[in-house]
Design a protein around this motif. Structure first.
Motif, mmCIF file in Angstrom:
data_model
loop_
_atom_site.group_PDB
_atom_site.id
_atom_site.type_symbol
_atom_site.label_atom_id
_atom_site.label_comp_id
_atom_site.label_asym_id
_atom_site.label_seq_id
_atom_site.Cartn_x
_atom_site.Cartn_y
_atom_site.Cartn_z
ATOM 1 N N ALA A 1 30.860 70.603 20.818
ATOM 2 C CA ALA A 1 29.882 71.205 21.725
ATOM 3 C C ALA A 1 28.501 71.215 21.074
ATOM 4 N N GLY A 2 28.445 71.330 19.736
ATOM 5 C CA GLY A 2 27.160 71.303 19.047
ATOM 6 C C GLY A 2 26.442 69.982 19.234
ATOM 7 N N ILE A 3 27.186 68.872 19.158
ATOM 8 C CA ILE A 3 26.595 67.563 19.412
ATOM 9 C C ILE A 3 26.138 67.487 20.865
ATOM 10 N N GLY A 4 26.945 68.026 21.770
ATOM 11 C CA GLY A 4 26.556 68.033 23.176
ATOM 12 C C GLY A 4 25.258 68.780 23.408
ATOM 13 N N PRO B 1 38.866 71.376 21.725
ATOM 14 C CA PRO B 1 38.678 72.530 22.605
ATOM 15 C C PRO B 1 37.199 72.870 22.737
ATOM 16 N N GLY B 2 36.818 73.250 23.925
ATOM 17 C CA GLY B 2 35.422 73.591 24.189
ATOM 18 C C GLY B 2 34.649 72.473 24.851
ATOM 19 N N ILE B 3 35.064 71.222 24.635
ATOM 20 C CA ILE B 3 34.341 70.097 25.228
ATOM 21 C C ILE B 3 34.472 70.085 26.754
ATOM 22 N N PRO B 4 35.672 70.263 27.325
ATOM 23 C CA PRO B 4 35.749 70.275 28.795
ATOM 24 C C PRO B 4 34.861 71.346 29.423
ATOM 25 N N ASP B 5 34.838 72.537 28.823
ATOM 26 C CA ASP B 5 33.980 73.598 29.354
ATOM 27 C C ASP B 5 32.508 73.226 29.227
ATOM 28 N N PHE B 6 32.141 72.627 28.091
ATOM 29 C CA PHE B 6 30.752 72.226 27.900
ATOM 30 C C PHE B 6 30.358 71.153 28.915
ATOM 31 N N MET B 7 31.231 70.196 29.127
ATOM 32 C CA MET B 7 30.944 69.143 30.104
ATOM 33 C C MET B 7 30.730 69.748 31.490
ATOM 34 N N LEU C 1 39.581 66.981 36.331
ATOM 35 C CA LEU C 1 39.375 68.055 35.361
ATOM 36 C C LEU C 1 38.066 68.802 35.622
ATOM 37 N N LEU C 2 37.013 68.061 35.936
ATOM 38 C CA LEU C 2 35.709 68.676 36.157
ATOM 39 C C LEU C 2 35.653 69.489 37.436
ATOM 40 N N THR C 3 36.339 69.024 38.466
ATOM 41 C CA THR C 3 36.228 69.655 39.784
ATOM 42 C C THR C 3 37.399 70.561 40.131
ATOM 43 N N GLY C 4 38.515 70.459 39.375
ATOM 44 C CA GLY C 4 39.705 71.218 39.719
ATOM 45 C C GLY C 4 40.344 70.760 41.007
ATOM 46 N N HIS C 5 40.070 69.524 41.396
ATOM 47 C CA HIS C 5 40.555 68.977 42.668
ATOM 48 C C HIS C 5 41.496 67.817 42.388
#
Length: 282
Positions: free
Chosen positions: A85-88, A124-130, A150-154
């Motif tokens: 997430a820091g790189i993000g 962990p943390g990357i999907p939330d950051f995205m 994953l991003l949309t929950g659809h």
């Protein structure tokens, strides 16, 4: 055109910047690559050597470009795999500096997180950051089917599901979406789909399915789609050009039995695809 590409890099083979930079250069783009890692080879081999760079390096390199007075000449930022997430966060800071210098610059985020069959392969943390930071900041996003879900929950089973998921992604911020490796109940067994969604409409591009899965193909198509969209402003034109080129690249690689993308050998596919597929408006 000048594109800042912030991604991983390998000495041998083609993933990240090693996959994205050359196709853009072959099409006449000046690419400013910033590497987030430098490995001997991609991690799909199971063993590699090299180093993950500290997130602060990204800011240092951006500052160096700013000191040359060139940030206002940057037409867009492309990002791919984010190791942390820091790189993000450093990438988004770079996007902010580029946009401040050139309000016409766009940000294309390839939200690399996983794939069907492989599942999630980021920390962990990357999907939330995205979902919460990178995608809302982007003008274009290029998820595969797994990442779109994953991003949309659809969940996506049908073409209608894919369109609905794209609408959810648009609602998060991006004006242009490219969905790669799309397989729905309407996709024939011998084919694979790409779906592009932008201000000019929703489009489906179908190509033959090759029995091959190669690291780096997603990095290349994200770069090509971004470039062609920048040049044309059309999701339809961008998915046609990028999808046709990548199919030609994958076909040449498959026929040669190579484990690595034959970017150099098949470079004419970026300029003049051997087969030009027609996108269909949805």
């Amino acid at each position: 055109m000048n594109i800042l590409s912030i991604q991983s890099h390998v000495a041998y083979g083609h993933v990240g910047n090693s996959s994205a930079v050359f196709p853009l250069q072959r099409l006449g783009v000046e690419v400013w690559p910033i590497h987030t890692v430098q490995f001997s080879n991609h991690t799909g081999y199971g063993a590699w050597r090299g180093e993950v760079f500290d997130a602060a390096v990204i800011g240092e390199l951006i500052e160096g470009i700013a000191e040359r007075g060139r940030l206002d000449a940057c037409d867009g930022v492309l990002s791919g795999y984010m190791g942390s997430a820091g790189i993000g966060e450093a990438i988004l800071q770079a996007v902010g500096r580029v946009r401040a210098a050139n309000p016409g610059a766009d940000y294309c985020c390839d939200p690399v997180m996983g794939d069907v069959g492989r599942g999630l392969f980021v920390r962990p943390g990357i999907p939330d950051f995205m979902r919460d930071a990178a995608v809302p900041a982007a003008d274009l996003v290029t998820p595969n089917q797994f990442e779109l879900e994953l991003l949309t929950g659809h969940a996506i089973a049908s073409r209608a599901d894919a369109l609905a998921a794209c609408e959810r992604l648009h609602a998060m911020g991006p004006k242009v979406v490219l969905v790669t490796s799309l397989l729905t109940d309407e996709t024939p067994d011998d084919a694979i789909d790409l779906m592009a969604s932008g201000p000019d409409g929703r489009f489906l591009l179908r190509t033959p399915r090759l029995d091959v899965s190669l690291n780096g193909a997603g990095d290349a198509i994200a770069a090509l789609f971004f470039l062609h969209w920048k040049r044309t402003g059309s999701a339809a034109a961008a998915v046609q050009a990028a999808g046709s080129s990548i199919y030609g690249l994958l076909r040449r690689t498959f026929e040669a039995g190579s484990r690595e993308l034959l970017l150099v050998e098949a470079q004419e596919e970026f300029v003049r695809p051997s087969t030009l597929f027609e996108p269909h408006r949805l």
